[in-house]
Design a protein around this motif. Structure first.
Motif, mmCIF file in Angstrom:
data_model
loop_
_atom_site.group_PDB
_atom_site.id
_atom_site.type_symbol
_atom_site.label_atom_id
_atom_site.label_comp_id
_atom_site.label_asym_id
_atom_site.label_seq_id
_atom_site.Cartn_x
_atom_site.Cartn_y
_atom_site.Cartn_z
ATOM 1 N N ALA A 127 0.303 -12.580 19.241
ATOM 2 C CA ALA A 127 -1.139 -12.446 19.216
ATOM 3 C C ALA A 127 -1.449 -11.527 18.473
ATOM 4 C CB ALA A 127 -1.273 -11.663 20.943
ATOM 5 N N GLY A 152 -9.317 -20.003 23.116
ATOM 6 C CA GLY A 152 -10.156 -19.177 23.728
ATOM 7 C C GLY A 152 -9.856 -17.995 23.066
ATOM 8 N N LEU A 153 -9.647 -17.769 21.796
ATOM 9 C CA LEU A 153 -9.772 -16.307 20.857
ATOM 10 C C LEU A 153 -9.795 -17.486 20.095
ATOM 11 C CD1 LEU A 153 -5.804 -14.889 21.960
ATOM 12 C CD2 LEU A 153 -8.670 -14.124 23.000
ATOM 13 N N VAL A 163 4.502 -13.008 23.406
ATOM 14 C CA VAL A 163 3.443 -13.397 23.677
ATOM 15 C C VAL A 163 2.688 -12.111 23.148
ATOM 16 C CG1 VAL A 163 1.410 -13.231 25.026
ATOM 17 C CG2 VAL A 163 3.851 -14.811 25.911
ATOM 18 N N ALA A 216 -4.576 -18.904 20.953
ATOM 19 C CA ALA A 216 -4.969 -19.702 21.984
ATOM 20 C C ALA A 216 -6.627 -20.003 22.140
ATOM 21 C CB ALA A 216 -5.178 -18.846 23.361
ATOM 22 N N ASP A 238 -7.009 -10.122 27.858
ATOM 23 C CA ASP A 238 -5.314 -10.443 27.751
ATOM 24 C C ASP A 238 -5.001 -9.946 26.535
ATOM 25 O OD1 ASP A 238 -4.742 -11.400 30.607
ATOM 26 O OD2 ASP A 238 -4.596 -13.278 29.437
ATOM 27 N N MET A 239 -5.798 -10.524 25.143
ATOM 28 C CA MET A 239 -5.291 -10.173 23.812
ATOM 29 C C MET A 239 -4.700 -8.267 23.578
ATOM 30 S SD MET A 239 -6.961 -11.193 20.176
ATOM 31 C CE MET A 239 -5.673 -12.170 20.367
ATOM 32 N N ASP A 261 -14.126 -17.227 26.315
ATOM 33 C CA ASP A 261 -12.975 -17.278 27.785
ATOM 34 C C ASP A 261 -12.679 -15.561 28.240
ATOM 35 O OD1 ASP A 261 -10.066 -17.051 29.266
ATOM 36 O OD2 ASP A 261 -9.807 -18.883 28.162
ATOM 37 N N VAL A 281 -10.302 -14.079 29.603
ATOM 38 C CA VAL A 281 -9.564 -13.999 30.690
ATOM 39 C C VAL A 281 -8.702 -13.701 29.289
ATOM 40 C CG1 VAL A 281 -7.262 -14.938 31.529
ATOM 41 C CG2 VAL A 281 -10.039 -14.525 33.001
ATOM 42 N N GLN A 282 -8.379 -14.234 28.709
ATOM 43 C CA GLN A 282 -7.842 -14.059 27.115
ATOM 44 C C GLN A 282 -7.905 -13.131 26.343
ATOM 45 O OE1 GLN A 282 -8.019 -18.126 25.036
ATOM 46 N NE2 GLN A 282 -6.706 -19.047 27.002
#
Length: 162
Positions: free
Chosen positions: A22, A41-42, A18, A39, A60-61, A54, A56-57
């Motif tokens: 990314a 959301g990105l 992942v 994703a 996460d990135m 988003d 969360v995304q």
């Protein structure tokens, strides 16, 4: 006699895979070219009324990037999201970059990028901003505000705290 053995690719953990996808997708300009799709959301455009980030995304990135640099993950913080949103709204309405509130470790700003992937790439590719993403902070909040009448349209704020 030569014995042929079946090809066995190196095993990667899901987290490593992942992170690699990314970060490599961002290094391609965030467009997802070469067959790698980000994703939703990105890559969602925030340069329009009613767009929803988003968070969360996005965090996460940032955490995927931090992991590639040996840094621990940040925890998303709803209170810091609220702080980031207030600052982003202020930034979008005034056009003036806000100052970092005293209780924060650091703050990253950006304006003009339509997607989080583009914003992140800008931060990661600027040495000072990249260093700011790797601070000793443990919590993060992120927000974007759109103002169609401003010079840059979208205004991004990432806040980091202990």
């Amino acid at each position: 006699m030569t014995v042929l053995r079946p090809f066995r690719p190196a095993r990667l953990s899901l987290a490593t895979l992942v992170v690699a996808i990314a970060v490599s997708a961002c290094s391609m300009g965030g467009s997802g070219s070469a067959g790698i799709a980000l994703a939703p959301g990105l890559s969602a455009r925030m340069d329009q009324p009613g767009a929803s980030l988003d968070r969360v995304q996005a965090i996460d990135m940032i955490n995927a990037y931090r992991a590639t640099q040996g840094r621990p993950a940040l925890t998303s913080d709803a209170g810091l999201d609220g702080t980031a949103q207030a600052l982003a709204s202020q930034y979008a309405s005034s056009g003036t970059p806000p100052t970092t509130p005293q209780e924060l470790s650091s703050m990253k700003l950006s304006a003009g990028y339509a997607t989080f992937a583009e914003t992140f790439s800008g931060w990661r590719n600027n040495p000072a901003d990249a260093a700011g993403l790797l601070t000793n902070a443990t919590r993060a909040g992120i927000a974007v505000a759109f103002n169609g009448t401003s010079t840059y349209g979208t205004h991004w704020v990432l806040v980091l705290a202990q």
